[in-house]
Structures are given as structure tokens and as C-alpha cells.
Design a protein around this motif. Structure first.
Motif, PDB file in Angstrom:
ATOM      1  N   MET A   6     -16.834 -36.516  -1.168  1.00  0.00           N
ATOM      2  CA  MET A   6     -18.060 -36.847  -1.897  1.00  0.00           C
ATOM      3  C   MET A   6     -19.288 -36.347  -1.152  1.00  0.00           C
ATOM      4  O   MET A   6     -20.230 -35.849  -1.763  1.00  0.00           O
ATOM      5  CB  MET A   6     -18.167 -38.370  -2.089  1.00  0.00           C
ATOM      6  N   ASP A   7     -19.283 -36.492   0.181  1.00  0.00           N
ATOM      7  CA  ASP A   7     -20.442 -36.100   0.987  1.00  0.00           C
ATOM      8  C   ASP A   7     -20.037 -36.147   2.454  1.00  0.00           C
ATOM      9  O   ASP A   7     -19.046 -36.785   2.815  1.00  0.00           O
ATOM     10  CB  ASP A   7     -21.611 -37.057   0.741  1.00  0.00           C
ATOM     11  N   SER A   8     -20.812 -35.478   3.318  1.00  0.00           N
ATOM     12  CA  SER A   8     -20.571 -35.508   4.760  1.00  0.00           C
ATOM     13  C   SER A   8     -21.893 -35.673   5.492  1.00  0.00           C
ATOM     14  O   SER A   8     -22.939 -35.210   5.037  1.00  0.00           O
ATOM     15  CB  SER A   8     -19.892 -34.212   5.228  1.00  0.00           C
ATOM     16  N   GLY A  20     -17.379 -39.002   3.364  1.00  0.00           N
ATOM     17  CA  GLY A  20     -16.979 -39.956   2.339  1.00  0.00           C
ATOM     18  C   GLY A  20     -16.023 -39.265   1.391  1.00  0.00           C
ATOM     19  O   GLY A  20     -16.318 -38.182   0.888  1.00  0.00           O
ATOM     20  N   VAL A  21     -14.853 -39.872   1.189  1.00  0.00           N
ATOM     21  CA  VAL A  21     -13.834 -39.272   0.328  1.00  0.00           C
ATOM     22  C   VAL A  21     -13.359 -40.293  -0.702  1.00  0.00           C
ATOM     23  O   VAL A  21     -13.533 -41.503  -0.531  1.00  0.00           O
ATOM     24  CB  VAL A  21     -12.625 -38.749   1.151  1.00  0.00           C
ATOM     25  N   ILE A  22     -12.746 -39.786  -1.767  1.00  0.00           N
ATOM     26  CA  ILE A  22     -12.203 -40.650  -2.811  1.00  0.00           C
ATOM     27  C   ILE A  22     -10.837 -40.109  -3.231  1.00  0.00           C
ATOM     28  O   ILE A  22     -10.646 -38.889  -3.314  1.00  0.00           O
ATOM     29  CB  ILE A  22     -13.175 -40.744  -4.012  1.00  0.00           C
ATOM     30  N   THR A  23      -9.874 -41.008  -3.448  1.00  0.00           N
ATOM     31  CA  THR A  23      -8.538 -40.603  -3.894  1.00  0.00           C
ATOM     32  C   THR A  23      -8.508 -40.583  -5.418  1.00  0.00           C
ATOM     33  O   THR A  23      -9.432 -41.055  -6.077  1.00  0.00           O
ATOM     34  CB  THR A  23      -7.452 -41.577  -3.392  1.00  0.00           C
ATOM     35  N   ASN A  24      -7.421 -40.057  -5.954  1.00  0.00           N
ATOM     36  CA  ASN A  24      -7.273 -40.033  -7.411  1.00  0.00           C
ATOM     37  C   ASN A  24      -7.072 -41.449  -7.977  1.00  0.00           C
ATOM     38  O   ASN A  24      -7.148 -41.646  -9.175  1.00  0.00           O
ATOM     39  CB  ASN A  24      -6.144 -39.092  -7.834  1.00  0.00           C
ATOM     40  N   LYS A  28     -12.034 -45.378  -2.018  1.00  0.00           N
ATOM     41  CA  LYS A  28     -13.072 -44.662  -1.279  1.00  0.00           C
ATOM     42  C   LYS A  28     -12.967 -45.008   0.202  1.00  0.00           C
ATOM     43  O   LYS A  28     -12.862 -46.177   0.572  1.00  0.00           O
ATOM     44  CB  LYS A  28     -14.461 -45.029  -1.799  1.00  0.00           C
ATOM     45  N   LEU A  29     -13.015 -43.952   1.040  1.00  0.00           N
ATOM     46  CA  LEU A  29     -12.897 -44.109   2.483  1.00  0.00           C
ATOM     47  C   LEU A  29     -13.955 -43.272   3.183  1.00  0.00           C
ATOM     48  O   LEU A  29     -14.486 -42.320   2.610  1.00  0.00           O
ATOM     49  CB  LEU A  29     -11.515 -43.644   2.956  1.00  0.00           C
ATOM     50  N   ILE A  30     -14.219 -43.618   4.439  1.00  0.00           N
ATOM     51  CA  ILE A  30     -15.032 -42.784   5.312  1.00  0.00           C
ATOM     52  C   ILE A  30     -14.115 -42.287   6.411  1.00  0.00           C
ATOM     53  O   ILE A  30     -13.458 -43.080   7.081  1.00  0.00           O
ATOM     54  CB  ILE A  30     -16.224 -43.554   5.913  1.00  0.00           C
ATOM     55  N   ILE A  31     -14.050 -40.978   6.547  1.00  0.00           N
ATOM     56  CA  ILE A  31     -13.252 -40.361   7.614  1.00  0.00           C
ATOM     57  C   ILE A  31     -14.223 -39.907   8.696  1.00  0.00           C
ATOM     58  O   ILE A  31     -15.151 -39.141   8.429  1.00  0.00           O
ATOM     59  CB  ILE A  31     -12.449 -39.156   7.087  1.00  0.00           C
ATOM     60  N   TRP A  32     -14.017 -40.387   9.900  1.00  0.00           N
ATOM     61  CA  TRP A  32     -14.834 -40.002  11.058  1.00  0.00           C
ATOM     62  C   TRP A  32     -13.995 -39.026  11.859  1.00  0.00           C
ATOM     63  O   TRP A  32     -12.879 -39.357  12.268  1.00  0.00           O
ATOM     64  CB  TRP A  32     -15.178 -41.246  11.867  1.00  0.00           C
TER      65      TRP A  32
END
Length: 126
Positions: A6-8, A20-24, A28-32
Motif C-alpha cells: 500500500m505504501d512505504s 504497509g501491505v494487505i493480503t487478498n 493489513k500488516l506493517i513489514i519493517w
């Protein structure tokens, strides 16, 4: 598993990135993470065993942590990372007064600190 970015947010102090990511399934998760590969909005992440692929290609990403996404935390991260390009508008140059740990600006900006600005002014005078 597949994730849409979604955004970085870049963190110049640590040389790490929050994405920020989203699955199908709408998780929604934040990957660091840390690495030379910078993932941007619209990129697709997928896992193959222990490997993380970005748009189907191998990446050098080392995940530091993954935690749930919420808008309040994302806004707080955006304010605290200290990167002038983390925001709605991309500046024409980087005016960050402190050191940046990224070898190359993930946004492609040229550093415009006081020394650089002074040097450019002297060139214009000549």
C-alpha cells in the motif's frame, strides 16, 4: 502468501523501511525491513519457502519485524521517520539536516544540505 504494498516509509536514521501491505483476505500488516530493494506502492510480495519475492523476483530484504497495520501507528511512523520525502508530496531535493544511512536515496533525491547549497550558490556567482 501474496501481499500488495500500500505504501512505504523510509527511515534515514536506521536505514530501514516500513511497508504497509494487505493480503487478498484483507489482512493489513506493517513489514519493517532492511535491504537495498525498496518496495513501493503497487508492488507484489510473495513467499516461496523462506524467500521473499518482489514482483516475482529475488530480493535481498531482511525482515526485522512484522506487526498489525493501523492508521494511527502508520501516521506516527510517518512523522517519526524524519525523511522529507515520506509524505504526500515529493520534494525536489533532500533538505534533511542529519545523516542518512541509505547509500542511495530511495526516492532518487539529491542531498541539499548547507554545504551543498553554499557550493551551488558560489557556482552561480562565477
Amino acid at each position: 502468501m501474496q501481499y500488495s504494498v500500500m505504501d512505504s516509509l523510509m527511515c534515514p536514521l536506521t536505514g530501514t523501511v516500513f511497508s504497509g501491505v494487505i493480503t487478498n483476505k484483507n489482512l493489513k500488516l506493517i513489514i519493517w525491513y532492511q535491504g537495498e530493494t525498496i518496495i513501493q506502492a503497487g508492488d507484489l510480495l510473495s513467499t516461496v519457502g523462506e524467500e521473499l519475492l518482489v514482483n516475482g523476483l529475488h530480493s535481498d530484504i531482511t525482515i526485522i519485524s512484522v506487526f498489525p497495520f493501523n492508521r494511527a501507528n502508520w501516521t506516527l511512523l510517518s512523522k517519526r521517520t524524519g525523511c522529507p520525502a515520506n509524505g504526500a508530496f515529493l520534494p525536489s531535493a533532500c533538505h534533511r539536516p542529519d545523516t542518512c544511512r541509505f547509500a542511495r536515496c530511495p526516492y532518487g533525491l539529491e542531498k541539499q544540505g548547507p554545504d551543498k547549497a553554499t557550493h551551488l550558490m558560489h557556482q552561480d556567482i562565477k
